[in-house]
Write a protein that holds these residues in place. Structure first.
Motif, PDB file in Angstrom:
ATOM      1  N   MET A 169       0.846  -1.186   0.000  1.00  0.00           N
ATOM      2  CA  MET A 169       0.000   0.000   0.000  1.00  0.00           C
ATOM      3  C   MET A 169       0.885   1.240   0.000  1.00  0.00           C
ATOM      4  O   MET A 169       1.904   1.270   0.711  1.00  0.00           O
ATOM      5  CB  MET A 169      -0.931  -0.009   1.218  1.00  0.00           C
ATOM      6  N   PRO A 170       0.510   2.270  -0.739  1.00  0.00           N
ATOM      7  CA  PRO A 170      -0.633   2.305  -1.662  1.00  0.00           C
ATOM      8  C   PRO A 170      -0.490   1.258  -2.771  1.00  0.00           C
ATOM      9  O   PRO A 170       0.626   0.840  -3.090  1.00  0.00           O
ATOM     10  CB  PRO A 170      -0.582   3.723  -2.244  1.00  0.00           C
ATOM     11  N   PRO A 171      -1.606   0.856  -3.391  1.00  0.00           N
ATOM     12  CA  PRO A 171      -1.544  -0.192  -4.411  1.00  0.00           C
ATOM     13  C   PRO A 171      -0.651   0.222  -5.578  1.00  0.00           C
ATOM     14  O   PRO A 171      -0.423   1.405  -5.843  1.00  0.00           O
ATOM     15  CB  PRO A 171      -3.008  -0.330  -4.851  1.00  0.00           C
ATOM     16  N   PHE A 172      -0.146  -0.787  -6.290  1.00  0.00           N
ATOM     17  CA  PHE A 172       0.742  -0.514  -7.419  1.00  0.00           C
ATOM     18  C   PHE A 172       0.047   0.274  -8.534  1.00  0.00           C
ATOM     19  O   PHE A 172       0.693   0.967  -9.295  1.00  0.00           O
ATOM     20  CB  PHE A 172       1.291  -1.831  -7.973  1.00  0.00           C
ATOM     21  N   ASP A 173      -1.282   0.109  -8.625  1.00  0.00           N
ATOM     22  CA  ASP A 173      -1.994   0.824  -9.689  1.00  0.00           C
ATOM     23  C   ASP A 173      -2.538   2.171  -9.219  1.00  0.00           C
ATOM     24  O   ASP A 173      -3.349   2.789  -9.886  1.00  0.00           O
ATOM     25  CB  ASP A 173      -3.133  -0.049 -10.230  1.00  0.00           C
ATOM     26  N   HIS A 174      -2.108   2.624  -8.033  1.00  0.00           N
ATOM     27  CA  HIS A 174      -2.547   3.917  -7.516  1.00  0.00           C
ATOM     28  C   HIS A 174      -1.993   5.032  -8.403  1.00  0.00           C
ATOM     29  O   HIS A 174      -0.871   4.947  -8.905  1.00  0.00           O
ATOM     30  CB  HIS A 174      -2.055   4.094  -6.083  1.00  0.00           C
ATOM     31  N   ASP A 175      -2.797   6.082  -8.597  1.00  0.00           N
ATOM     32  CA  ASP A 175      -2.387   7.164  -9.492  1.00  0.00           C
ATOM     33  C   ASP A 175      -1.060   7.789  -9.059  1.00  0.00           C
ATOM     34  O   ASP A 175      -0.212   8.117  -9.889  1.00  0.00           O
ATOM     35  CB  ASP A 175      -3.473   8.252  -9.542  1.00  0.00           C
ATOM     36  N   VAL A 176      -0.885   7.972  -7.771  1.00  0.00           N
ATOM     37  CA  VAL A 176       0.325   8.588  -7.256  1.00  0.00           C
ATOM     38  C   VAL A 176       0.896   7.679  -6.170  1.00  0.00           C
ATOM     39  O   VAL A 176       0.175   7.282  -5.247  1.00  0.00           O
ATOM     40  CB  VAL A 176       0.049   9.990  -6.664  1.00  0.00           C
ATOM     41  N   ARG A 177       2.157   7.340  -6.294  1.00  0.00           N
ATOM     42  CA  ARG A 177       2.801   6.498  -5.299  1.00  0.00           C
ATOM     43  C   ARG A 177       3.960   7.250  -4.653  1.00  0.00           C
ATOM     44  O   ARG A 177       4.649   8.029  -5.309  1.00  0.00           O
ATOM     45  CB  ARG A 177       3.323   5.201  -5.928  1.00  0.00           C
ATOM     46  N   PRO A 178       4.200   7.012  -3.362  1.00  0.00           N
ATOM     47  CA  PRO A 178       5.291   7.722  -2.681  1.00  0.00           C
ATOM     48  C   PRO A 178       6.649   7.161  -3.075  1.00  0.00           C
ATOM     49  O   PRO A 178       6.761   6.043  -3.586  1.00  0.00           O
ATOM     50  CB  PRO A 178       5.004   7.440  -1.194  1.00  0.00           C
ATOM     51  N   GLU A 179       7.663   7.932  -2.828  1.00  0.00           N
ATOM     52  CA  GLU A 179       9.016   7.451  -3.003  1.00  0.00           C
ATOM     53  C   GLU A 179       9.301   6.387  -1.931  1.00  0.00           C
ATOM     54  O   GLU A 179       8.775   6.460  -0.810  1.00  0.00           O
ATOM     55  CB  GLU A 179      10.014   8.603  -2.858  1.00  0.00           C
ATOM     56  N   PRO A 180      10.136   5.384  -2.253  1.00  0.00           N
ATOM     57  CA  PRO A 180      10.463   4.353  -1.255  1.00  0.00           C
ATOM     58  C   PRO A 180      10.977   4.934   0.054  1.00  0.00           C
ATOM     59  O   PRO A 180      10.625   4.451   1.131  1.00  0.00           O
ATOM     60  CB  PRO A 180      11.530   3.510  -1.962  1.00  0.00           C
ATOM     61  N   ALA A 181      11.804   5.977  -0.024  1.00  0.00           N
ATOM     62  CA  ALA A 181      12.338   6.565   1.204  1.00  0.00           C
ATOM     63  C   ALA A 181      11.225   7.166   2.058  1.00  0.00           C
ATOM     64  O   ALA A 181      11.271   7.127   3.301  1.00  0.00           O
ATOM     65  CB  ALA A 181      13.376   7.623   0.859  1.00  0.00           C
ATOM     66  N   GLN A 182      10.212   7.729   1.392  1.00  0.00           N
ATOM     67  CA  GLN A 182       9.097   8.324   2.125  1.00  0.00           C
ATOM     68  C   GLN A 182       8.306   7.240   2.850  1.00  0.00           C
ATOM     69  O   GLN A 182       7.960   7.387   4.032  1.00  0.00           O
ATOM     70  CB  GLN A 182       8.211   9.104   1.147  1.00  0.00           C
ATOM     71  N   SER A 183       8.007   6.139   2.146  1.00  0.00           N
ATOM     72  CA  SER A 183       7.291   5.027   2.773  1.00  0.00           C
ATOM     73  C   SER A 183       8.093   4.449   3.932  1.00  0.00           C
ATOM     74  O   SER A 183       7.542   4.079   4.978  1.00  0.00           O
ATOM     75  CB  SER A 183       7.006   3.928   1.746  1.00  0.00           C
ATOM     76  N   LYS A 184       9.386   4.381   3.733  1.00  0.00           N
ATOM     77  CA  LYS A 184      10.250   3.812   4.753  1.00  0.00           C
ATOM     78  C   LYS A 184      10.256   4.669   6.018  1.00  0.00           C
ATOM     79  O   LYS A 184      10.234   4.164   7.143  1.00  0.00           O
ATOM     80  CB  LYS A 184      11.662   3.682   4.191  1.00  0.00           C
ATOM     81  N   LEU A 185      10.270   5.970   5.849  1.00  0.00           N
ATOM     82  CA  LEU A 185      10.245   6.870   7.001  1.00  0.00           C
ATOM     83  C   LEU A 185       8.928   6.740   7.767  1.00  0.00           C
ATOM     84  O   LEU A 185       8.908   6.711   9.001  1.00  0.00           O
ATOM     85  CB  LEU A 185      10.431   8.312   6.519  1.00  0.00           C
ATOM     86  N   VAL A 186       7.831   6.627   7.043  1.00  0.00           N
ATOM     87  CA  VAL A 186       6.530   6.444   7.681  1.00  0.00           C
ATOM     88  C   VAL A 186       6.485   5.105   8.414  1.00  0.00           C
ATOM     89  O   VAL A 186       5.971   4.999   9.542  1.00  0.00           O
ATOM     90  CB  VAL A 186       5.408   6.545   6.626  1.00  0.00           C
ATOM     91  N   ALA A 187       7.019   4.041   7.771  1.00  0.00           N
ATOM     92  CA  ALA A 187       7.040   2.730   8.413  1.00  0.00           C
ATOM     93  C   ALA A 187       7.858   2.758   9.695  1.00  0.00           C
ATOM     94  O   ALA A 187       7.490   2.154  10.708  1.00  0.00           O
ATOM     95  CB  ALA A 187       7.593   1.678   7.453  1.00  0.00           C
ATOM     96  N   GLU A 188       8.981   3.513   9.660  1.00  0.00           N
ATOM     97  CA  GLU A 188       9.819   3.648  10.853  1.00  0.00           C
ATOM     98  C   GLU A 188       9.040   4.284  11.996  1.00  0.00           C
ATOM     99  O   GLU A 188       9.067   3.812  13.140  1.00  0.00           O
ATOM    100  CB  GLU A 188      11.041   4.491  10.529  1.00  0.00           C
ATOM    101  N   PHE A 189       8.338   5.327  11.690  1.00  0.00           N
ATOM    102  CA  PHE A 189       7.587   6.035  12.724  1.00  0.00           C
ATOM    103  C   PHE A 189       6.501   5.134  13.316  1.00  0.00           C
ATOM    104  O   PHE A 189       6.346   5.036  14.542  1.00  0.00           O
ATOM    105  CB  PHE A 189       6.978   7.311  12.131  1.00  0.00           C
TER     106      PHE A 189
END
Length: 819
Positions: A134-154
């Motif tokens: 998530m977000p799904p692969f077919d989502h119109d806008v996807r975050p950068e991996p680093a952004q997702s990683k920072l959120v996952a860390e938090f």
């Protein structure tokens, strides 16, 4: 899709161990690609190879971040500046006020204080973001991996790295009724009888993977009706209400009689003899005396004679009788003096006749039919012949100086203590004794009939059907369980039945709650034969082995599979689990045991030489391709399809039961594997690879498929194979973050490297089973304590049980409403 594990939340944190992290990495150095769910490979590699100065700088930064994360204000600022914008940009469209897909809504998040009370929901959010699903692969806008990683860390730090010291919440289990297994076991242990009335109850619902969870153990009207019937059955076994002042009658119908001819001929209700022979049955004579034998018979007449039969006792004729009339039932009686013991009574047909040429078709064949043989006596009734159970419980009878009510109190007090699993109050005893007196005075029933009714009433009382636990006094957030409540928790946890005399005695002396006493009782109970219940009711559900009975491999493909082999498969796993329990071995052995148990049939199935017969023996697995429970045929069969193996099922089973990571359901519209567009002759591995090309599937199947494919050398019933469909089996694979293996033993070594995940998963599953409810965020603290106790004692099974029993969730109960 699958939740593919837990990323180490940041590059900085990859340089140190995280003992509190719930899911350790498969490999200590990560080499995966960004967004693979196990961490950022480039970052991990960079940290591993960084110069010392850079590493030192990273450590300083790490310390700074940790100090900041301890500050509630900083945590809230991170929520506002990083997490909420991420959720509003990428998640709220599907998980907001208008659409709460999968039951997840993120728009209501305002404060970091919401994470722990809503931990289960936010754990799902964390795992999906961390895995890249998530977000799904077919989502119109996807975050950068680093952004997702920072959120996952938090999210990780909020959900898993919280401080347990201020938490004082043992949780609250819904009051649990006895499930079917517990009901049968309790009745048998309570009265020393063998009946199983709960076998006729509706099936128990399952919650959190187990059938002893209070939230799902409802009481539908049908079950209440079954409770009433069961109470009558149990009372009839325990209390003998026979009136011994009058002769007793025992009747064997034609269906219950045995024919000396070995046939089973019937005409209407009559058991028929078509030639000379006997119909007989056995009667238990409890006391010597005068008895009356009655035979109801009818005959087909033929020839010049009337049909005749002899009434015999122990093959000695008493009297001959003529059966007059054509097929007209008549009764024949004879009084006889009988001795105590087992007695054979028979009706012997004496004069068979057959003339196929007789003028009247109805008089061509002379036959004898018997509807029943009945024995009545002894004359005058005789002395009572009470059963052992009756004599054990009915210890007082009314007489000139003892009223029925007072006699009933003497009988019912010790009985109610055990039925209610706590000391019955004087008011309880008086109420049930009053029922005995009322039955005798108003209905004219006997003392025994009154006791039977009182017993039935007790067996449908909430105090018996439910494991009652008092709430804390008003104003208190929780309370310590009393010793009788604790005795029930302990006995139903380890034995699936009521406390025994020793537990009751310790509870009565208020000693059971003492830690050393509890530890001694745990060791005693685990050595007892009743601890087999831990396999039947905990392990068999945790490991999905109860589903084995529902598995039917294709008989055309697996002609050697049978019900006996299925039973052998289950017995093998049961014996391994019992060995770990009884020998107090490390629970590691479930994954790595280099021995197993087989009989002749299972040994042939495995290709193990030198074992014959039905008895199971312990054999070494050294030099074989098997180790631990993952290579047991029981597990391999229950995770297969009827006609082929299922790497997806096997991988999912490992993720859920070993790693504690439940994959989410597949997204809508994903075709089943069989419908995947692939070459007609594609192998299963090739079909799975094609399936993973769907972006909605890849994030889960990247981990799940290799775990299952590593066991492809085992067919759908757990036999070793080198080829499949004429092609060599390929059991090699690569797990994120790039850890490769070839074959089941190498994969098992990788799985064993995540033993902390396994230990924590097993401890948490056992805690759920022990307390009868799902876990919440505050239960993590109890699991942490349990794991520390296990580590200090070699991960022995008893250490895990001790950690659970000595935990607050097991020893205490929260109030219904907490501040």
């Amino acid at each position: 899709m699958a939740e593919t594990g837990t990323a180490e939340p940041s590059t900085l944190k990859a340089i140190r161990e995280r003992p509190s992290q719930p899911f350790e990495s498969i490999d200590s150095v990560r080499t995966a690609s960004p967004g693979d769910g196990f961490g950022n490979a480039a970052d991990a590699a960079g940290v591993a190879g960084a110069p010392r100065a850079e590493a030192a700088t990273a450590q300083v930064m790490l310390m700074s971040l940790e100090l900041q994360n301890d500050d509630a204000t900083q945590r809230q600022q991170t929520l506002n500046s990083a997490l909420l914008p991420f959720l509003n940009t990428y998640c709220v469209d599907c998980h907001g006020p208008d659409t709460e897909m999968a039951g997840i809504a993120v728009h209501q998040l305002k404060s970091v204080d919401q994470f722990l009370p809503q931990r289960k929901a936010w754990e799902r959010v964390y795992r999906m973001i961390n895995s890249g699903a998530m977000p799904p692969f077919d989502h119109d806008v996807r975050p950068e991996p680093a952004q997702s990683k920072l959120v996952a860390e938090f999210l990780y730090d909020e959900l898993y790295n919280f401080d347990c010291s201020p938490i004082d919440n043992p949780g609250r289990s819904t009051i649990r009724r006895l499930n079917r297994v517990e009901y049968n076991n309790t009745v048998q242990d309570l009265f020393g009888i063998t009946i199983r009335p709960a076998d006729d109850f509706p099936s128990d619902d399952v919650g959190e993977g187990f059938d002893n969870i209070g939230d799902v153990l409802s009481l539908p009207p049908l079950l209440l009706e079954k409770y009433l019937i069961a109470a009558e059955q149990v009372a009839a076994e325990v209390i003998d209400t026979t009136d011994y002042s009058v002769p007793r009658k025992t009747r064997l119908s034609g269906e219950e009689l045995t024919s000396s001819l070995g046939d089973n001929n019937f005409s209407q209700d009559f058991r028929q003899l078509n030639t000379v022979g006997s119909l007989f049955g056995y009667f238990e004579i409890s006391v010597a005396g005068e008895y009356e034998i009655t035979v109801e018979a009818a005959a087909d007449q033929a020839g010049d004679e009337t049909a005749r039969f002899a009434m015999s006792v122990d093959d000695k004729p008493l009297q001959e009788f003529r059966v007059n009339g054509q097929r007209k039932p008549r009764t024949f009686t004879r009084k006889v003096r009988l001795s105590a013991g087992r007695t054979k009574i028979s009706a012997d047909f004496l004069n068979d006749f057959y003339d196929p040429d007789a003028r009247d078709p109805e008089r061509r064949d002379r036959n004898l039919g018997v509807r029943f043989i009945e024995l009545s006596g002894p004359a005058g009734g005789g002395d009572p012949q009470y059963s052992e159970a009756h004599r054990r419980f009915v210890t007082a009878r009314p007489h000139d100086s003892l009223s029925p009510r007072d006699a009933a109190k003497q009988v019912l007090k010790p009985l109610l203590d055990r039925i209610f699993r706590r000391p019955a109050s004087d008011a309880d005893v008086d109420r049930y004794a009053g029922l005995v007196q009322q039955t005798m005075e108003q209905d004219g029933d006997s003392y025994e009939q009154g006791l039977s009714l009182a017993l039935q009433a007790a067996l449908v009382a909430p105090e018996f059907l439910f494991r009652m636990e008092k709430d804390p006094p008003a104003g208190q957030s929780h309370r310590q369980l009393d010793d009788f409540e604790l005795a029930s928790r302990l006995s139903y946890f380890l034995w699936s039945t009521m406390p025994d005399d020793e537990l009751f005695q310790l509870a009565g002396r208020s000693e059971l709650h003492k830690p050393e006493v509890l530890k001694q009782q745990i060791r005693r109970m685990l050595r007892h034969d009743k601890s087999r219940a831990l396999f039947d009711n905990f392990a068999a559900q945790w490991l999905s082995l109860r589903n084995l009975n529902d598995v039917t491999p294709n008989p055309d493909l697996f002609p050697d599979f049978s019900a006996d082999l299925r039973s052998d498969m289950r017995r093998e796993t049961e014996l391994l689990f019992e060995t770990i329990v009884r020998e107090d071995r490390s629970v590691d052995d479930l994954l790595s045991a280099d021995f197993t148990f087989v009989n002749g049939r299972l040994a042939r199935h495995y290709g193990i030489a030198g074992v014959d017969g039905n008895d199971f023996v312990r054999v070494s697995l050294s030099g074989t391709n098997r180790a631990g429970v993952l290579t047991h045929a029981s597990i391999l069969t229950v995770t297969s399809n009827p006609g082929r193996t299922s790497p997806v099922k096997r991988g999912k089973w490992i993720m859920e039961n070993i790693f504690g990571e439940s994959p989410p359901p597949p997204p809508p519209g994903v075709p089943p594997l069989e419908a995947t567009a692939a070459a007609p002759d594609a192998t299963l591995r090739e079909r799975l690879a094609k399936h993973r090309e769907d972006p909605g599937c890849a994030s889960c199947h990247t981990v799940m498929d290799p775990l299952g494919l590593g066991f492809e050398n085992f067919d759908a019933v757990g036999r070793w194979r080198d080829t499949d469909g004429g092609k060599p089996v390929d059991a090699a694979g690569v797990l994120p973050p790039g850890v490769s293996f070839n074959g089941p033993l190498e994969l098992i070594e990788i799985v064993k490297s995540r033993r902390e995940d396994f230990m924590r998963t097993m401890a948490e599953k056992m805690l759920v089973y022990a307390i009868g409810r799902g876990t919440d965020y505050y239960d993590k603290c109890a699991v942490d304590d349990c794991r520390r106790n296990m580590q200090q004692h070699g991960n022995r099974f008893s250490a895990m049980v001790e950690g659970i029993v000595l935990s607050d969730p097991f020893l205490k109960r929260s109030s219904a409403v907490r501040d």
